[in-house]
Design an enzyme around this catalytic site. Structure first.
Site, PDB file in Angstrom:
ATOM      1  N   LYS A 258      16.683  55.336 -22.025  1.00 35.03           N
ATOM      2  CA  LYS A 258      17.656  54.895 -20.781  1.00 35.03           C
ATOM      3  C   LYS A 258      18.182  55.864 -19.758  1.00 35.03           C
ATOM      4  CE  LYS A 258      18.598  50.848 -23.747  1.00 35.03           C
ATOM      5  NZ  LYS A 258      19.422  50.379 -24.877  1.00 35.03           N
TER       6      LYS A 258
ATOM      7  N   ASP B  70      24.560  44.686 -20.652  1.00 34.71           N
ATOM      8  CA  ASP B  70      23.606  43.784 -21.610  1.00 34.71           C
ATOM      9  C   ASP B  70      23.835  42.339 -21.463  1.00 34.71           C
ATOM     10  OD1 ASP B  70      21.929  45.111 -23.208  1.00 34.71           O
ATOM     11  OD2 ASP B  70      23.273  45.840 -24.645  1.00 34.71           O
TER      12      ASP B  70
ATOM     13  N   GLN C  90      24.855  50.602 -27.926  1.00 37.85           N
ATOM     14  CA  GLN C  90      23.527  50.200 -28.630  1.00 37.85           C
ATOM     15  C   GLN C  90      23.512  49.778 -29.984  1.00 37.85           C
ATOM     16  OE1 GLN C  90      20.613  51.458 -27.042  1.00 37.85           O
ATOM     17  NE2 GLN C  90      19.589  50.530 -28.513  1.00 37.85           N
TER      18      GLN C  90
END
Ligand code: NAD
Length: 287
Positions: free
Chosen positions: A54, A123, A98
């Site tokens: 990322k 997200d 995460q």
């Protein structure tokens, strides 16, 4: 018949290019550089690889990127405080925690995800964004299903009026995929572990999206000739061997179009994270 191969590399490059173009507009008009913060708690090796990828994607597009690495022993309140700090940081437009969290923090997963400002929730897991997706409003949408729908669009796969079957009902893939396909005017059926006559239902589909997590779950006899098959599954069957949920070799002889694993949907997810980071920066401008 051999299906058209929908290669992730090609679509991911297009999606990154779009993200770069939108970011350039933000810079030119408002002097804004999109910024992404990824919080990682503990030392899960797979998560560390994802976080590095990322960061690399951000750097390549000239985005600001911050990896917040917290020790395994981080408490619930320390993690929440870190999220608050990032919520209030103007350089950061997107925040991602995460997953999976270390065991001790897992009971607080919903609380942690809900602590993220919905406008920075790249997200798309915050209930505000889930609700906005379901009601057809402008939302930050989970990256993997968002990537699948953009790929179907870019590949000119007709969705309006098509029969689409999604296998899997997770909050991360199956459910958002259902709403995205519905938004494209497909007739959508969702199958899951308690579905009866699954093969019969899948055989009606013009578009099949498999998000089950079981190798070779979708077999050639379940596929209508010419159907589009999107394989979201990632299953490690040997230390260096990844396969999807679809029996690729057999299904490609029946399907009209198919995504490979590896090299398919997996590559779209990070590209869509870049798009969501830009989208978050754009949304924050309007608030
Ligand atoms: P999950 O375990 O949360 O959900 C799996 C779903 O499959 C469940 O809804 C369950 O009802 C359904 N299922 C299980 N057994 C079934 C059966 N016998 N018949 C019908 N349905 C059944 O998984 P998830 O997070 O949605 O992920 C699914 C797969 O996609 C996994 O392999 C995961 O690794 C992969 N994935 C890939 C990406 C990517 O970037 N490409 C992102 C997320 C998930």
């Amino acid at each position: 018949m051999t299906a058209r191969l929908l290669e992730g590399k090609f679509f991911a490059a297009k999606l990154r290019e779009e993200a770069g173009q939108r970011a350039a507009k933000l810079k030119e008009k408002y002097g804004i550089t999109p910024g992404l913060a990824v919080i990682i708690v503990g030392e899960n090796p797979a998560s560390q690889v994802y976080v590095r990828n990322k960061h690399k994607a951000c750097t390549e597009l000239g985005f600001y990127s911050e990896a917040v690495e917290l020790p395994e022993t981080t408490s619930r309140s320390e993690l929440l405080a870190e999220i608050q700090r990032l919520n209030n940081d103007d350089k950061i437009h997107g925040i991602l925690v995460q997953l999976p969290l270390p065991k001790a923090l897992q009971p607080y997963e919903s609380e942690v995800l809900e602590a993220i400002d919905p406008l920075k929730d790249v997200d798309g897991f915050h209930p505000v964004n889930v609700g906005r997706l379901v009601t057809g409003q402008n939302a930050l949408i989970p990256c993997t299903p968002h990537g699948c729908i953009r790929m179907l669009e870019l590949a000119d796969i007709p969705m309006e009026g098509a029969n689409a079957v999604v296998i899997g009902r997770s909050n991360i893939v199956g459910k958002p995929m259902l709403h995205l396909l519905l938004g494209k005017n497909a007739t959508v059926t969702i199958c899951h572990s308690r579905t009866r006559n699954l093969a019969e239902i899948v055989r009606q589909a013009d578009i099949v999206v498999a998000a089950v997590g079981k190798p070779k779950f979708v077999t050639a006899d379940m596929i209508k000739p010419g159907a589009t098959v999107i394989d979201v599954g990632i299953n490690r069957i040997a230390p260096k061997k990844l396969v999807g949920d679809v029996d690729f070799e057999a299904v490609k002889e029946v399907a009209g179009a198919i995504t490979p694993v590896p090299g398919g949907v997996g590559l779209l997810t990070i590209a869509m994270l870049m798009q969501n980071t830009v989208a978050a920066a754009e949304l924050q401008l309007t608030k």
